[in-house]
Design an enzyme around this catalytic site. Sequence first.
Site, PDB file in Angstrom:
ATOM      1  N   SER B  34     -11.897   0.010  11.107  1.00  0.00           N
ATOM      2  CA  SER B  34     -10.525  -0.102  11.622  1.00  0.00           C
ATOM      3  C   SER B  34      -9.820   0.826  10.766  1.00  0.00           C
ATOM      4  O   SER B  34      -8.867   1.436  11.653  1.00  0.00           O
ATOM      5  CB  SER B  34      -9.986  -1.701  10.908  1.00  0.00           C
ATOM      6  OG  SER B  34     -10.810  -2.678  11.820  1.00  0.00           O
ATOM      7  N   GLU B  55     -11.909  -4.764  -3.556  1.00  0.00           N
ATOM      8  CA  GLU B  55     -11.028  -3.435  -3.579  1.00  0.00           C
ATOM      9  C   GLU B  55     -10.745  -3.242  -5.048  1.00  0.00           C
ATOM     10  O   GLU B  55     -10.552  -1.916  -5.518  1.00  0.00           O
ATOM     11  CB  GLU B  55      -9.469  -3.875  -3.368  1.00  0.00           C
ATOM     12  CG  GLU B  55      -9.219  -4.319  -1.557  1.00  0.00           C
ATOM     13  CD  GLU B  55     -10.004  -5.732  -1.417  1.00  0.00           C
ATOM     14  OE1 GLU B  55     -10.301  -6.562  -2.154  1.00  0.00           O
ATOM     15  OE2 GLU B  55     -10.113  -5.730  -0.016  1.00  0.00           O
TER      16      GLU B  55
END
Lengths: 281, 313
Positions: B34, B55
């Site tokens: 994406s 993350e």
Amino acid sequence: MGVFQVANPTDLMISEKAREARKLIIEMVYSANSGHPGGSLSIIDVLAALYFREMNIDPTNPNDPNRDRLVMSKGHASPALYSILSLRGFFPRELLMGFRKLNSKLEGHVHRGVPGVESSTGSLGQGLGVAVGMALAGKIDKANYKVYAIIGDGEIEEGSIWESFMAGFKYSLSNLIVILDKNNVQLDGFTKDIMPMGDIGAKVRAFGWNVYEIDGHNIHEITETLEKAKSSRNGPSLIIANTVKGKGVSYMENNPKYHGSPPSDQAEYEKALNDIKELKP
Amino acid sequence: MTSESLREKYGEMLVKLGEKYPDIVVLDADLSSSTKTATFGKKFPDRFFNMGISEQSMVSSAAGLALSGKRVFVSTFAVFLMRTYEQIRQSICYNNVNVKFVVTHAGITVGEDGATHQIVEDVGIMSGLPNMKVIVPVDSVETKSVLEYLTEETTTPYYVRLSREKFPVLNEPDYKFKEGKSVTFRDGKDLTIFANGVMVSYSLKAAEELRTHAVDARVVNLSTVKPIDREAIIKAARETGKIVTAEEHSIYNGIGSRVCEVVSEEYPAIVKRLGMRDTFGKSGKSWELFDYFHMGVQDIVKLGLECFREDKK
């Protein structure tokens, strides 16, 4: 190995360096009237072994691309790292007493502006990730250097530590050696009460790492195990160093109060220095 | 007017720059198809790290790679990078290392995914960090130029905010981005509209319509949010006296706030802010959402005219 194990001269030399560093740690936090003696005294033997025997470093060339790197992920152990770096010749000893004071480079938590420091740290759970990044870079560059990270046993309550354990396994980072300073104490009390972690070795082994467990105050065990970890070809290693928080200062040992408090008066200060003088190697 | 995807351009540029600079490495957190970093990953598998849905360690490791001399690009959706605010603060900005966050799917143009994914606070969050600079490109041409500039001329942390949707191409192909310098797309003497991202093309349409109300509006692209172009803001306040800001972001802490800060310090003028008004987003087609949240062309026109109404009070 006999019943009366005699320390070889080099081990003794390292113990003496650790003793000098312990003295400096107490002087620094007393002079600053703040700081973290407990977790500095628990990891100092490991640091002395690393910086005086195991690590490939040159204080006159601190940016040598082939140097070994160390990230002090438990950044509150700044007195330990600063004192060892100074003893190893990275910067003059006079600078140590600027610790935590204005216009000194020796920030309260580990700061990259200090010669020999690889990354600023202080917020727990991040330094291990930084070390993973350095190990990845070493792999890309096919470099021979090792990356060391020192983490705390309170620190592993941060989820980000376990993210980094996953990454270390995924990328099979044989050049990454992590030492867990297992002193069983964190700011608010004992780790078993604050957040019991159970069998840490089994957990990290289940994450795919090589795991060793040692007495973190026995120089011989420390260096022997570091040598094993350095020769790893099958992924990253964790060395669980069983330590005593505040090791070497009788009233600080196993006392959560001295996670983040200096000697409270001149008498305590002198007692600390005297205990350190009499500490058996 | 043709529209082009900014994230497609990012993916394309990463490969181009990656060919030229072997020290570029890229990290992603399971969103590479994406964010378009996957293209780089296919071409340079040894320099691409998919860190999984992790993350925090992705950002810390980015710092470690940069401290080891790499030029590092980090991508995920804007909203998910925000959970690593403290990693960005301590490991990236305090170390002041060469890490570029190029995030996608920012703002309400994420559309159907809804409020959980539509971050409108990120520009403010990132702008508050010492050593961090913040850029919101207006189109694919500016995105390309920004990426070349960041790679070739900078070594410090940057936050570059991209979107899911294609945006109208407003710049000429040879446009060169200049950090901290705004670009005037249309001059005017009665009112200045400062905008960035997709809101620049909305503002240009609004300016056309304002002409029918006898208002000659200037439209300025403030793609660099930090450091902000103080000179252009003071000039606008002095020459047009009235300012509207338009951004696909909260009215708090984005260009609306920045423009207010500059004019109140340097040259007080009326400022009307258009953006998300202290609210979460909502599922819907992305372009419908602009009307729903009163951020459409007509809303810019209305705000512009309000500046004049208050003038008569």
